[in-house]
Design a protein around this motif. Structure first.
Motif, PDB file in Angstrom:
ATOM      1  N   GLY A 218      43.026  37.388  29.216  1.00 40.79           N
ATOM      2  CA  GLY A 218      43.282  38.188  28.022  1.00 40.79           C
ATOM      3  C   GLY A 218      42.185  39.184  27.719  1.00 40.79           C
ATOM      4  O   GLY A 218      42.428  40.206  27.066  1.00 40.79           O
TER       5      GLY A 218
ATOM      6  N   GLY B  91      35.577  30.638  34.647  1.00 43.93           N
ATOM      7  CA  GLY B  91      36.098  30.419  33.298  1.00 43.93           C
ATOM      8  C   GLY B  91      36.588  31.680  32.618  1.00 43.93           C
ATOM      9  O   GLY B  91      36.457  31.826  31.399  1.00 43.93           O
TER      10      GLY B  91
ATOM     11  N   ASN C  77      39.047  34.226  30.933  1.00 41.32           N
ATOM     12  CA  ASN C  77      40.333  34.335  30.230  1.00 41.32           C
ATOM     13  C   ASN C  77      40.890  35.725  30.525  1.00 41.32           C
ATOM     14  O   ASN C  77      40.302  36.733  30.123  1.00 41.32           O
ATOM     15  CB  ASN C  77      40.120  34.137  28.726  1.00 41.32           C
TER      16      ASN C  77
END
Length: 325
Positions: free
Chosen positions: A251, A247, A249
């Protein structure tokens, strides 16, 4: 007849069973090895639990061992009956009296390295080789962070990185493991059970953080590891001892300093006979030099494979664990 450990369903160590089997003659390009010692590693528990799926069930267990060539199949040219050999990259089935595997997966074992040393060090040692020499080429003066510094991989990494001139900051779970890591060459240790890892890394590096983090723990240390990296630093996630990282991200990598992340495996480095032998020769040389010592702290008979994996998963082991067929 011979004996091996196998599992017919995924689960805890209790699914491991000792069974008898009749070893088949090696096929073309295959070699049958009479094991003298077998390595026990975290990756073995991943296959058993189902985190990594074996090719089929029932399945053998283990990928690492050392012994003597007992038989060779058609087309085998590099090895002959009686040769001392070791292996680390599978296929599954090393937890056994005998194991048959492709010739390309075997390396020649010099007389200076014992069967027990090889079984204890091949997988972990080849892992350390690609981590320190290929994934991130450690240089003299580098300050690096290595999680689980007193474990099987960490014990070797502390010694080898120190021999390369690096300063190792090792995370550990107790004062006893901190003492062990320091005795193996760690420049500093952080007891994550009572210390803040990020704060200690900042303190030890005068606020600079580190250019690389080697993380074989996985989910529990993912964010902590990222916070210990310098801008454009490299996060090397090479194991899942606490569970897989998921999971993510992407970013977050920009937010924390344009970081790099890699998830390397031994299989993509030791991907042919030439590369595997070269990596093993590098490993055997540093052991023969005395700069890296193989520390076998746990030995179990083959029949107690489940106990060996239980102790390993509970992090009650230090150094290396082997099975003796």
């Amino acid at each position: 007849m011979a004996q091996r450990i196998q599992f017919s369903q995924h689960g805890g160590p209790e699914v491991l069973q000792l069974v008898e089997f009749d070893p088949a003659p090696p096929a073309a390009q295959q070699v049958r090895v009479r094991n003298h010692a077998v390595g026990v590693n975290f990756i073995d528990t991943y296959f058993r639990s189902g985190l990594y799926a074996p090719p089929s069930l029932p399945s053998g267990a283990g990928t690492e061992g050392a012994g003597v060539v007992e038989a060779v199949g058609e087309g085998v040219s590099r090895l002959k009956v009686g040769d001392r050999v070791a292996y680390a990259t599978g296929p599954l089935g090393a937890y056994a009296d005998v194991h048959t595997l492709p010739e390309a997966n075997l390396v020649k074992l010099p007389d200076s390295i014992s069967f027990e040393q090889a079984a204890a060090v091949m997988l972990k040692g080849l892992t350390v080789q690609y981590l320190l020499k290929q994934t991130y080429a450690v240089q003299p003066g580098d300050v690096i962070l290595f999680h689980a510094a007193a474990g099987g991989v960490g014990s070797l990494a502390c010694q080898w990185a120190s021999a390369l001139g690096a300063k190792v900051i090792g995370t550990v779970s107790s004062a006893e493991k901190a003492e062990r890591a320091k005795s193996l060459g760690a420049w500093a240790t952080i007891d994550y059970s009572r210390e803040n890892v990020v704060e200690r890394v900042l303190d030890l590096t005068d606020g600079k953080k580190v250019p690389v983090v080697y993380d074989g723990v996985g989910a529990d240390t993912w964010l902590t590891s990222l916070d210990c990296l310098q801008p454009r630093g490299l996060m090397v996630s090479f194991g899942n001892a606490s569970g897989a990282v998921s999971g993510v991200n992407l970013g977050i990598l920009s937010q924390k300093g344009s970081l790099y992340v890699t998830r390397p495996t031994l299989a993509t480095h030791a991907n042919n006979a030439q590369n595997t032998q070269a990596m093993a020769d590098d490993l055997f040389a540093v052991i023969a030099s005395g700069k890296v010592k193989v520390d076998i702290q746990q030995r179990y008979p083959l029949s107690e494979a489940a106990k060996a994996q239980t102790e390993l998963s509970a992090r009650r082991t230090v150094g290396s664990t082997i099975l003796l067929p």
